[in-house]
Design a protein around this motif. Structure first.
Motif, short mmCIF file in Angstrom:
data_model
loop_
_atom_site.label_atom_id
_atom_site.label_comp_id
_atom_site.label_asym_id
_atom_site.label_seq_id
_atom_site.Cartn_x
_atom_site.Cartn_y
_atom_site.Cartn_z
N UNK A 144 0.81 -1.22 0.00
CA UNK A 144 0.00 0.00 0.00
C UNK A 144 0.85 1.27 0.00
N UNK A 145 2.13 1.16 0.36
CA UNK A 145 3.03 2.31 0.36
C UNK A 145 3.95 2.32 -0.85
N UNK A 146 4.39 1.15 -1.28
CA UNK A 146 5.38 1.08 -2.35
C UNK A 146 4.76 1.05 -3.75
N UNK A 147 3.45 0.84 -3.81
CA UNK A 147 2.72 0.95 -5.07
C UNK A 147 1.95 2.25 -5.08
N UNK A 148 1.92 2.92 -6.22
CA UNK A 148 1.14 4.14 -6.35
C UNK A 148 -0.34 3.84 -6.13
N UNK A 149 -1.12 4.81 -5.63
CA UNK A 149 -2.54 4.55 -5.36
C UNK A 149 -3.29 3.97 -6.54
N UNK A 150 -3.00 4.45 -7.75
CA UNK A 150 -3.70 3.92 -8.92
C UNK A 150 -3.28 2.48 -9.23
N UNK A 151 -2.02 2.15 -8.96
CA UNK A 151 -1.56 0.78 -9.16
C UNK A 151 -2.20 -0.15 -8.14
N UNK A 152 -2.24 0.30 -6.89
CA UNK A 152 -2.85 -0.52 -5.84
C UNK A 152 -4.34 -0.72 -6.11
N UNK A 153 -5.01 0.31 -6.56
CA UNK A 153 -6.45 0.18 -6.88
C UNK A 153 -6.67 -0.82 -8.01
N UNK A 154 -5.74 -0.88 -8.95
CA UNK A 154 -5.87 -1.80 -10.08
C UNK A 154 -5.56 -3.24 -9.69
N UNK A 155 -4.68 -3.43 -8.71
CA UNK A 155 -4.21 -4.78 -8.39
C UNK A 155 -4.82 -5.38 -7.13
N UNK A 156 -5.42 -4.60 -6.28
CA UNK A 156 -5.75 -5.08 -4.93
C UNK A 156 -6.70 -6.27 -4.92
N UNK A 157 -7.55 -6.43 -5.94
CA UNK A 157 -8.46 -7.57 -5.99
C UNK A 157 -7.97 -8.66 -6.94
N UNK A 158 -6.80 -8.46 -7.52
CA UNK A 158 -6.21 -9.49 -8.39
C UNK A 158 -5.22 -10.28 -7.53
N UNK A 159 -5.78 -11.19 -6.74
CA UNK A 159 -5.00 -11.83 -5.68
C UNK A 159 -3.81 -12.62 -6.23
#
Length: 394
Positions: free
Chosen positions: A328-343
């Protein structure tokens, strides 16, 4: 980032990568390293030049930054042939694996003990069971509907064929669902109650031979990277290397475990070899061991001490150092939003580029001028590490 211990810079390194339960050939990891390494180099301001390794399952990397140049050879330790063999048998084999694996985890009490640790990997373990049972229920329901609508013996036969066809279809689209794949993954680890199958044990011995040979050839560092289920296999490999006594060569050996799922196996009743290897690796200090996970990775036992939770930590435990990749800190917010449900994709993030890399940069670690010990030797483990013992009682 903590200051590294002083020491000569690495000029030549040998890296061995031990993948998890994966049927794909080494070129998959070469292309992942090529693509993600180029992205990380652009973000972080260094140069990575990757070349294929003729006739071998790996590649070479030239790293350049601030007039420091490092040559690294990366070799994939291949056990995809065993994975491919274990995935044969089609739909019926997956459902038989489901029954056997559920029985092992429930009858041994391992599932309830694991549930006391992180919930993410336990939910991930339940996913293929629920998905396969849902597919079965849907197929049977549609089959019964077809049989009832048409009636008679012909209707019954058509209903059975419809149900089987739907199950086959679900198996064919598993590249998007991962239900059959994950079920076979868990089943392979649990097939012998946590003991290593003979073919896998033979592979691990061969891997240890390879690493010992690399140490005797000389390098500034020999680094073994184990990802996912490859993490606990890497522990056993380097425990064997440690038992053979490689200290005389004077070559630093290091272990980097990423996204580990150690408790899924060490909690099983017959995982005696793995628990012994964990105890040995936890008590020694010759091989520097860094364990990296992230709470955002729902497939890993994030920030769980693999030695302590396996019930083999002694008063003299020295390893591993356990840190978080802090997605959540090392990924940009937009990257985290794109990946967070792609387990499943997040489970591979450790091998990928980060928008805001902190002290964890996979490509600097595997190709840069510092050894793993120089980079993390003064680093303390995260204060939120869990050490609850989930091993079976003697």
């Amino acid at each position: 980032m903590t200051d590294p211990k002083p020491g000569p810079p690495v000029q030549r390194r040998k890296v061995f990568y031990l993948p998890g339960y994966d049927p794909f050939p080494p070129r998959r990891y070469r292309e992942l390293y090529r693509r993600e390494g180029a992205a990380q180099a652009e973000i972080s301001g260094y140069v990575l030049d990757l070349q294929g390794m003729p006739g071998g399952p790996g590649w070479t990397v030239r790293y350049l930054e601030n007039d420091q140049e490092v040559e690294t050879s990366v070799t994939v330790l291949v056990w995809s042939d065993l994975v491919q063999a274990s995935m044969r048998g089609g739909v019926l084999a997956s459902y038989l694996a489901l029954l056997h694996t559920v029985w092992i985890y429930l009858s041994s009490g391992a599932f309830l003990r694991l549930a006391r640790l992180r919930k993410g990997p336990v939910i991930a373990a339940l996913y293929p069971i629920v998905a396969l049972l849902a597919q079965l229920a849907l197929a049977v329901g549609v089959g019964v509907g077809v049989a009832s609508l048409i009636g008679g013996g012909f209707g019954f036969g058509l209903g059975v064929l419809t149900a089987l066809g739907l199950l086959q279809l679900a198996c064919r689209v598993d590249r998007w669902l991962y239900a059959h794949y994950l079920m076979r993954d868990y089943a392979y680890s649990a097939a012998e109650g946590g003991a290593y199958p003979a073919a896998l044990a033979e592979k691990l011995t061969q891997f240890a031979d390879t690493i010992v040979e690399a140490v005797t050839e000389g390098a500034d560092e020999v680094l073994l990277v184990g990802h996912s289920s490859g993490a606990y296999l890497a522990v056993s490999v380097l425990a064997e290397v440690q038992r053979r006594g490689t200290r005389a060569a004077g070559v630093p050996i290091a272990l980097l475990t990423l996204g580990q799922v150690v408790p899924m196996v060490s909690a099983l009743p017959k995982a005696d070899q793995l628990r012994a290897d964990l105890a040995e690796m936890g008590a020694q200090s010759e091989i520097f061991w860094l364990d990296v996970t992230a709470p955002g990775d729902g497939c890993a036992f994030a920030l769980c001490d693999p030695v302590a939770v396996s019930g083999v930590a002694g008063d003299d435990q020295r390893a591993p150092v356990i840190i978080s990749a802090r997605f959540t800190e090392t990924l940009a917010p937009e990257t985290w939003a794109r990946l967070r449900w792609r387990f499943f994709r997040l489970h591979f993030q450790y091998l990928c580029a980060f928008d805001r890399p902190g002290d964890y940069d996979y490509f600097r670690i595997t190709a840069g001028p510092l050894t793993l010990r120089q980079r993390f030797g003064t680093r303390a483990s995260s204060p939120s590490v869990l050490r609850r013992n989930v091993a079976p009682r003697p």
